[in-house]
Design an enzyme around this catalytic site. Sequence first.
Site, short mmCIF file in Angstrom:
data_model
loop_
_atom_site.label_atom_id
_atom_site.label_comp_id
_atom_site.label_asym_id
_atom_site.label_seq_id
_atom_site.Cartn_x
_atom_site.Cartn_y
_atom_site.Cartn_z
N ASP A 125 0.97 -1.29 0.05
CA ASP A 125 -0.04 0.02 0.08
C ASP A 125 0.89 1.28 -0.02
O ASP A 125 2.13 1.15 0.44
CB ASP A 125 -0.78 0.15 1.14
CG ASP A 125 -1.79 -1.10 1.17
OD1 ASP A 125 -2.25 -1.52 0.07
OD2 ASP A 125 -2.29 -1.41 2.30
N ASP A 159 2.98 5.35 9.14
CA ASP A 159 3.33 4.04 8.85
C ASP A 159 4.99 4.00 8.74
O ASP A 159 5.37 3.12 9.28
CB ASP A 159 2.90 3.63 7.55
CG ASP A 159 1.42 3.54 7.37
OD1 ASP A 159 0.79 3.07 8.41
OD2 ASP A 159 0.67 3.96 6.39
N GLU A 201 6.08 -4.81 6.29
CA GLU A 201 5.01 -4.36 5.00
C GLU A 201 5.22 -3.20 4.58
O GLU A 201 5.16 -2.75 3.34
CB GLU A 201 3.62 -4.19 5.84
CG GLU A 201 2.45 -4.19 4.95
CD GLU A 201 2.13 -2.78 4.10
OE1 GLU A 201 1.99 -2.81 3.05
OE2 GLU A 201 2.57 -2.00 5.03
N GLU A 202 6.35 -2.37 5.26
CA GLU A 202 6.64 -1.02 4.86
C GLU A 202 7.95 -0.90 4.01
O GLU A 202 8.53 0.07 3.66
CB GLU A 202 6.78 0.04 6.06
CG GLU A 202 5.41 0.14 6.90
CD GLU A 202 4.38 0.73 5.96
OE1 GLU A 202 4.65 1.51 5.01
OE2 GLU A 202 2.99 0.34 6.23
N ASP A 245 3.67 -6.24 10.18
CA ASP A 245 2.91 -5.02 9.78
C ASP A 245 2.98 -3.87 11.01
O ASP A 245 2.10 -3.96 12.09
CB ASP A 245 1.47 -5.34 9.54
CG ASP A 245 0.78 -4.13 8.80
OD1 ASP A 245 1.23 -2.97 8.84
OD2 ASP A 245 -0.39 -4.26 8.39
N LEU A 299 2.23 -0.69 11.76
CA LEU A 299 0.79 -0.04 12.04
C LEU A 299 -0.30 -0.38 11.01
O LEU A 299 -0.41 0.39 9.75
CB LEU A 299 1.08 1.48 12.12
CG LEU A 299 -0.01 2.39 12.58
CD1 LEU A 299 -0.34 1.80 14.03
CD2 LEU A 299 0.31 3.69 12.37
N ASP A 300 -1.27 -1.33 11.41
CA ASP A 300 -2.15 -1.77 10.42
C ASP A 300 -3.36 -0.79 10.66
O ASP A 300 -3.60 -0.44 11.95
CB ASP A 300 -2.66 -3.19 10.81
CG ASP A 300 -3.91 -3.62 10.27
OD1 ASP A 300 -3.74 -3.80 8.83
OD2 ASP A 300 -4.83 -3.78 10.91
N GLU A 354 0.37 -10.43 8.09
CA GLU A 354 -1.23 -10.60 8.39
C GLU A 354 -1.69 -11.90 8.73
O GLU A 354 -2.17 -12.27 10.04
CB GLU A 354 -1.83 -9.36 7.74
CG GLU A 354 -1.33 -7.99 7.73
CD GLU A 354 -2.03 -7.14 6.59
OE1 GLU A 354 -2.35 -6.07 6.93
OE2 GLU A 354 -2.39 -7.80 5.65
#
Length: 342
Positions: free
Chosen positions: A68, A74, A97-98, A116, A118-119, A279
């Site tokens: 994303d 994030d 994820e970042e 992840d 900060l979901d 996740e």
Amino acid sequence: MAAPAPSAPTLLEYMGRAGTPADLAVLVAHIQGACKSIAALAASPGNADLSRAKAAGSGAEAVAAGRDAPKPLDELSNEIILSSLQSSGKVAVVASEENNLPVWMCDDGPYVVVTDPLDGSRNIEVSIPTGTIFGIYNRLVELDNLPVEERAQLNSLQSGTRMVAAGYILYSSATIFCISFGAGTHGFTLDRSTGEFILTHPSIQIPPTGQIYSVNDARYFDWPEGLRKYIDTIRQGKGQHPKKYSARYVCSLVADFHRTLIYGGVAMNPRDHLRLVYEANPLSFLAEQAGGRGSDGKARILSIQPVKLHQRLPLFLGSMEDMLELESYGDVQQKVNPGYEV
């Protein structure tokens, strides 16, 4: 005179009493420290600006890698997590994820962390709960002679069945650290007067069935027939369990999963949207350790071998009997994906 009841242990005390390996306890202690910092950041007056997406085009590299588009909050949370993991000295590689690629930290670190940081960060501006998700694996020592990039990638793509610990931190009216070391799922609540996570939810057991389903049913007409039939059936109280189910949906994965873990039912995203590595695997590990199930609608999540770092898939989590009933409808994975804005 009766002896006073023993006080609930802190997370660190719990790990000591449970015989958690020293290196793993040190690693988890650093994760909890990072998450206290993120909790403070998420609650700070300046978080609204940090939670907004960057200018158009600034997230193009992330989107191309299957991630994303990042927001400043994030990225800040990611820096906090990575810094804590680095300072622990116990992590060989972290896949976030970042980040487009795994980050190799040290050759002799015994553990691999996937996270992840900060979901649900898009929710912060309106004060909706967010969370951090993580999973921990042993470093694959048999790969130590490979080039660093290949070694980092393969260590990060381990099957969920090899996970040694997983957890999430819910940032809400309370900050809750939920973790499993493979012997049950346990919840700790941050005592803001002492700064310690205190055991408040020992040995969580998700009810065999619930009465709540959690999904964005504005997408109902994009769903396959099997999923529509399942939702229609349980809403009318005509399923295997004769009660009418209610919808509860936050659109924050950690919040929706936490409620499902405590009350039972099913939390789901039926399209290829959530990430297997960061996740689905950690949350499925926690669900199974609490007596529930994690599935892509057809197969057990933990049995799926990741092939890409940012691999996406449908995710269904919840009570064992509810999950088996849902899967019995067969066609529950949404393949129509018109590119929703939210």
